[in-house]
Design a protein around this motif. Sequence first.
Motif, PDB file in Angstrom:
ATOM      1  N   UNK A  63      26.648  33.621  38.554  1.00  0.00           N
ATOM      2  CA  UNK A  63      27.016  33.668  40.064  1.00  0.00           C
ATOM      3  C   UNK A  63      29.024  34.739  40.262  1.00  0.00           C
ATOM      4  N   UNK A  64      29.351  33.626  39.311  1.00  0.00           N
ATOM      5  CA  UNK A  64      30.820  33.960  39.144  1.00  0.00           C
ATOM      6  C   UNK A  64      31.275  35.935  38.809  1.00  0.00           C
ATOM      7  N   UNK A  65      29.693  36.530  37.724  1.00  0.00           N
ATOM      8  CA  UNK A  65      30.056  37.534  37.646  1.00  0.00           C
ATOM      9  C   UNK A  65      29.882  38.570  38.839  1.00  0.00           C
ATOM     10  N   UNK A  70      30.863  42.027  43.167  1.00  0.00           N
ATOM     11  CA  UNK A  70      31.164  42.886  44.701  1.00  0.00           C
ATOM     12  C   UNK A  70      32.499  42.656  45.137  1.00  0.00           C
ATOM     13  N   UNK A  71      33.013  42.610  44.835  1.00  0.00           N
ATOM     14  CA  UNK A  71      34.560  42.205  45.053  1.00  0.00           C
ATOM     15  C   UNK A  71      35.341  43.939  44.597  1.00  0.00           C
ATOM     16  N   UNK A  79      31.787  50.321  37.199  1.00  0.00           N
ATOM     17  CA  UNK A  79      32.127  49.116  36.444  1.00  0.00           C
ATOM     18  C   UNK A  79      31.472  48.415  36.910  1.00  0.00           C
ATOM     19  N   UNK A  80      30.772  47.898  38.585  1.00  0.00           N
ATOM     20  CA  UNK A  80      30.397  46.911  39.091  1.00  0.00           C
ATOM     21  C   UNK A  80      29.342  46.588  38.456  1.00  0.00           C
TER      22      UNK A  80
END
Length: 425
Positions: A63-65, A70-71, A79-80
């Motif tokens: 979830x953190x990744x 998303x940011x 890269x996302x």
Amino acid sequence: MILVLVQLSFPILAGLGVMKIISLREYPNKTTELILKYFAYAVSIIFIFSLLLSNLIGQWFITRVNDYAAGIEASRGQMAQQFRALAKYSSGMFTGDIIVGFALLTVSFGAAVFYLNKKISKDVLVILFIAVVLIDLWRIDARGAKYVENPNVETQFKTPEYAKIIKAQNDKEPFRIFNMKQDGSLGSFNQNSNFNAYFLLEDFYGYSGIKPRAYQDFMDVVGPVNQTLWRLTNVKYIIMEQQAQFPGLTLIGGSGKEFVYRNENALPRFFLANKVEQKPALDVLRAMKSDTFDPKEIAFVQNEKVEVQIPDSTASVFIEKYQDERVSLKVNASGNNFLVFSATYMPKGWHAAVDKSETKIYRVDHALMGIIVPKGTHEIEFRYEPKSFVISKYLALSLSSLVVLGLVISLLLEVLKKKKTKSSL
């Protein structure tokens, strides 16, 4: 260099820790024993919880990744996408590291407690510690990139014909080459990768992609195919795919689609300029691009007035020692002559000395170096020695010495303590 401290200290400290644990049977210390016991309990509990909650930890990591991906989606979409693709793999590595790490700690501290309770012998304790270390090292070595020996490596680095021709000239002074071929071969203009450094040939175009801005200005503003720039930067040999007519170029070998030319107009790596004038950087670059000035006749500086005299026929420059970071010259100046060093101007790294007395380095022709040499015969030295390197070197040396001294003192104190304990029994 500061990593030397870590690399030196950790194995020694680990060895001393094992020695301390082993000595606790002979020289009991209740405080140390309690610390080991409570650490064993703590890491065991964390290990059990990491096993029970591994799925939850893994999902939290994913979830953190994904939140981070998303940011950056709008600004760095590729890269996302990479982060999302690697999220599950990274999560597995993260949870695996936690579980294995605390498992090894549980075994290590548990073994120490068992040893103190006389459940296992000293030999078994040491074997368990060695096994833990080997398992951890093997685990780390087994992950990440794997390098496979390239079966064509010998063919790839076979000396090209142009390098053989150039080396056959037996030049005694430094020079640069420029491979203008565009056939995609290693070392060529569009496939350089500093390939020619493997054959100890300095390449005008083939240094690291991370280069000083001023040097890149030569490439961007003047362009690499420029005879004034070749003359200024000591480009003595030029490799081309076909025969060409350039003033001052002499064909010295080659055939088919590879021809080697000697640039008869190339200046030495160190030369005495006839005069020095002020000119803004952009004007200097434009003059180079249009081939409207001779760098032997005029050296351009910025925002400084430099008074020098034209060297006569008695003036000379002799290279006594040439290394990447240190150069020694013997210069005979007929007056206040201006010596140009065809290497990148880096004021925080390069230092110059005339007869061991520090002298000012001028920024010459936008990207190179120059100094004033007074009349007479002098020993000149250029050395690349950034202040940050010197500070780091002596700091690392001092701290490393203190660590070694501290370890020696602690060992001596331990020996004296044991002798004192034995004498009191």
